[in-house]
Design an enzyme around this catalytic site. Sequence first.
Site, PDB file in Angstrom:
ATOM      1  N   ASN A 148       0.857  -1.095   0.081  1.00 51.09           N
ATOM      2  CA  ASN A 148       0.174   0.014   0.033  1.00 51.09           C
ATOM      3  C   ASN A 148       0.876   1.207  -0.089  1.00 51.09           C
ATOM      4  O   ASN A 148       1.914   1.228   0.115  1.00 51.09           O
ATOM      5  CB  ASN A 148      -1.135   0.133   1.053  1.00 51.09           C
ATOM      6  CG  ASN A 148      -0.278  -0.174   2.496  1.00 51.09           C
ATOM      7  OD1 ASN A 148       0.181   1.008   2.920  1.00 51.09           O
ATOM      8  ND2 ASN A 148      -0.293  -1.112   3.293  1.00 51.09           N
ATOM      9  N   ASP A 166      -4.762  -6.264   5.232  1.00 55.63           N
ATOM     10  CA  ASP A 166      -5.871  -7.208   5.954  1.00 55.63           C
ATOM     11  C   ASP A 166      -5.804  -8.618   5.582  1.00 55.63           C
ATOM     12  O   ASP A 166      -6.252  -9.441   5.962  1.00 55.63           O
ATOM     13  CB  ASP A 166      -7.179  -6.446   5.912  1.00 55.63           C
ATOM     14  CG  ASP A 166      -7.238  -5.184   6.612  1.00 55.63           C
ATOM     15  OD1 ASP A 166      -7.076  -5.082   7.650  1.00 55.63           O
ATOM     16  OD2 ASP A 166      -7.903  -4.170   6.121  1.00 55.63           O
ATOM     17  N   LYS A 218       8.613 -17.537  -9.663  1.00 54.50           N
ATOM     18  CA  LYS A 218       7.911 -16.479 -10.446  1.00 54.50           C
ATOM     19  C   LYS A 218       6.663 -16.753 -11.210  1.00 54.50           C
ATOM     20  O   LYS A 218       6.940 -17.831 -11.986  1.00 54.50           O
ATOM     21  CB  LYS A 218       8.798 -15.664 -11.135  1.00 54.50           C
ATOM     22  CG  LYS A 218       8.327 -14.395 -11.793  1.00 54.50           C
ATOM     23  CD  LYS A 218       9.566 -13.671 -12.683  1.00 54.50           C
ATOM     24  CE  LYS A 218       8.954 -12.615 -13.259  1.00 54.50           C
ATOM     25  NZ  LYS A 218       9.465 -12.387 -14.508  1.00 54.50           N
ATOM     26  N   PRO A 224      -3.789 -11.608  10.807  1.00 51.98           N
ATOM     27  CA  PRO A 224      -4.483 -11.438  11.996  1.00 51.98           C
ATOM     28  C   PRO A 224      -4.656  -9.936  12.378  1.00 51.98           C
ATOM     29  O   PRO A 224      -3.606  -9.086  11.780  1.00 51.98           O
ATOM     30  CB  PRO A 224      -3.253 -11.950  13.063  1.00 51.98           C
ATOM     31  CG  PRO A 224      -2.162 -12.125  12.215  1.00 51.98           C
ATOM     32  CD  PRO A 224      -2.621 -12.169  10.715  1.00 51.98           C
ATOM     33  N   ASP A 225      -5.269  -9.433  13.069  1.00 55.08           N
ATOM     34  CA  ASP A 225      -5.569  -7.964  13.634  1.00 55.08           C
ATOM     35  C   ASP A 225      -4.643  -7.589  14.674  1.00 55.08           C
ATOM     36  O   ASP A 225      -5.202  -8.196  16.049  1.00 55.08           O
ATOM     37  CB  ASP A 225      -6.977  -7.625  13.834  1.00 55.08           C
ATOM     38  CG  ASP A 225      -7.216  -5.901  13.923  1.00 55.08           C
ATOM     39  OD1 ASP A 225      -6.193  -5.290  14.449  1.00 55.08           O
ATOM     40  OD2 ASP A 225      -7.919  -5.469  13.538  1.00 55.08           O
ATOM     41  N   ILE A 226      -3.409  -6.979  14.453  1.00 56.04           N
ATOM     42  CA  ILE A 226      -2.250  -6.666  15.526  1.00 56.04           C
ATOM     43  C   ILE A 226      -2.885  -6.095  16.560  1.00 56.04           C
ATOM     44  O   ILE A 226      -2.619  -6.215  17.813  1.00 56.04           O
ATOM     45  CB  ILE A 226      -0.912  -6.424  14.861  1.00 56.04           C
ATOM     46  CG1 ILE A 226      -0.719  -7.259  13.708  1.00 56.04           C
ATOM     47  CG2 ILE A 226       0.031  -6.261  16.060  1.00 56.04           C
ATOM     48  CD1 ILE A 226       0.461  -6.597  12.709  1.00 56.04           C
ATOM     49  N   PHE A 238      -5.070   3.923  14.567  1.00 59.02           N
ATOM     50  CA  PHE A 238      -5.149   4.798  13.501  1.00 59.02           C
ATOM     51  C   PHE A 238      -6.348   4.355  12.853  1.00 59.02           C
ATOM     52  O   PHE A 238      -6.643   2.802  12.766  1.00 59.02           O
ATOM     53  CB  PHE A 238      -3.949   5.015  12.774  1.00 59.02           C
ATOM     54  CG  PHE A 238      -2.980   5.925  13.096  1.00 59.02           C
ATOM     55  CD1 PHE A 238      -2.198   5.777  14.319  1.00 59.02           C
ATOM     56  CD2 PHE A 238      -2.940   7.210  12.517  1.00 59.02           C
ATOM     57  CE1 PHE A 238      -1.389   6.785  14.726  1.00 59.02           C
ATOM     58  CE2 PHE A 238      -2.076   8.385  12.897  1.00 59.02           C
ATOM     59  CZ  PHE A 238      -1.222   7.922  13.850  1.00 59.02           C
ATOM     60  N   LYS A 241     -14.343   1.490  15.055  1.00 57.55           N
ATOM     61  CA  LYS A 241     -13.240   0.332  15.411  1.00 57.55           C
ATOM     62  C   LYS A 241     -12.706   0.769  16.769  1.00 57.55           C
ATOM     63  O   LYS A 241     -12.279  -0.129  17.453  1.00 57.55           O
ATOM     64  CB  LYS A 241     -12.244   0.994  14.159  1.00 57.55           C
ATOM     65  CG  LYS A 241     -12.191   0.643  12.836  1.00 57.55           C
ATOM     66  CD  LYS A 241     -11.219   1.298  11.971  1.00 57.55           C
ATOM     67  CE  LYS A 241     -11.502   0.692  10.647  1.00 57.55           C
ATOM     68  NZ  LYS A 241     -10.735   1.455   9.593  1.00 57.55           N
ATOM     69  N   LYS A 292     -12.464  -3.008  18.526  1.00 59.82           N
ATOM     70  CA  LYS A 292     -11.146  -3.309  18.883  1.00 59.82           C
ATOM     71  C   LYS A 292     -10.639  -3.032  20.208  1.00 59.82           C
ATOM     72  O   LYS A 292      -9.707  -3.644  20.879  1.00 59.82           O
ATOM     73  CB  LYS A 292     -10.176  -2.947  17.986  1.00 59.82           C
ATOM     74  CG  LYS A 292     -10.253  -2.964  16.344  1.00 59.82           C
ATOM     75  CD  LYS A 292      -9.144  -2.506  15.479  1.00 59.82           C
ATOM     76  CE  LYS A 292      -9.465  -2.878  14.232  1.00 59.82           C
ATOM     77  NZ  LYS A 292      -8.367  -2.914  13.276  1.00 59.82           N
TER      78      LYS A 292
END
Length: 404
Positions: free
Chosen positions: A210, A277, A287, A303-305, A321, A335, A339
């Site tokens: 990203n 995600d 390749k 996993p959502d750290i 964030f 969120k 979370k």
Amino acid sequence: MPTLAGKHILLGVTGGIAAYKSAELVRLLRGAGAEVRVVMTRAAQSFIGPLTFQSLSGNPVRTELMDSVAEAGMGHIELARWADAVLVAPCTANFIARLANGLADDLLSTLCLATEAPVAIAPAMNRQMWAATATVENVRRLESRGVALFGPGEGEQACGEVGPGRMLEPAALLAAMAGLFGDRPLAGVRVVVTAGPTREAVDPVRFIGNRSSGRMGFAVAAAAVAAGAEVTLISGPVALPTPAGVLRIDVESALEMRKAVVATTPDIFIAAAAVADYRPAQPAAGKIKKDAGTLTLVLTRNPDILAEVAARRPAPFTVGFAAETDDLAHNARTKLARKGLDLIAANPVGPSAAGVGFDSEENTLELFWQGGERILPRAPKGVIARQLVQAISDLYRERRKDHK
Ligand code: PMT
């Protein structure tokens, strides 16, 4: 705001049109109770006369290194020792280059080398000079040596162009200077910050990534160090120097980032990283060849750290964030609750948020916590990070008081 009363500020003025604004800065610094001495480079005197600064500061202005009369009074080494802080405003691209190379060929550059006080610079130049590779590299070198960077801001420039390179306004510089003398509200507190993107391997040469540059997280890490914290920065692949005083751990993928985070036990956890995600379920060993007309990738959830850290017992003070293209407040609050966070810092991203968020020099944040919210208006990421860390430390100390 921490007080500047009684502080000795050495103001260096170099040759830029913004030098006229430094006259107002002297007035504001003195109004805040600071004692100010001004040193001007030769080029600065083409823009504004020493007499202006002498009248406003109430002290003689120094311009020459080899000045036998001035050296008979407060010599340059004494002047370097006198300073509680040095601020170069405006700071030209040329002066940044001289500082980065350790030159001592005039009074101001010599003072910057000779002082043990913190040095801050407020760059002011044309946007292309600011973006030039040489300037970018010089600024990085200075930041990695602990020189504080105040700005620059964005907007209309004296040359008629629009972009980053404007010197911050005197009021913003005053606040930033006060921040240099701030108490150290996070002294002894262990802070872990995640920053940058993650890369999720598709095959040995390709990845899903990203646009995160890491600037926001790195600025938060630097601000936390300035607040006295012991900071570990866990970063995805970025091209940024490590802020002074920070322990940096480099990772590549979300799973590597999680492993590095799991090994830490912070008092405060700040997740500024843009963690993928999803990752390719089965990265190819070799390749991938372009034999087929289409290619389908099967992705699996990472996993959502952040959620995992917030679920620890006892949990650190956990800050997330949120990068949102729409419904920022609603999505951020969702969120925060889902979370189990103590605070969430939401930034607008995408086409309608040009110049802030991902891969930009500036940002704007909306902070949400249980029972409160606050907007941090658009400013350079360094300024936003200091405000965020101040807000975090206020809430953290409040919570600790409640638990006593
Ligand atoms: O790096 P810059 O170019 O300076 O840009 C800064 C930034 C826009 C990347 C930064 O300010 C920011 O918003 N970071 C979080 C981006 C993000 O991934 O937001 P999110 O809404 O998708 O995730 C919410 C939170 O969960 C984030 O704190 C994220 O770090 C965390 N998360 C997300 C997924 C995951 N698997 N693990 C996580 O910990």
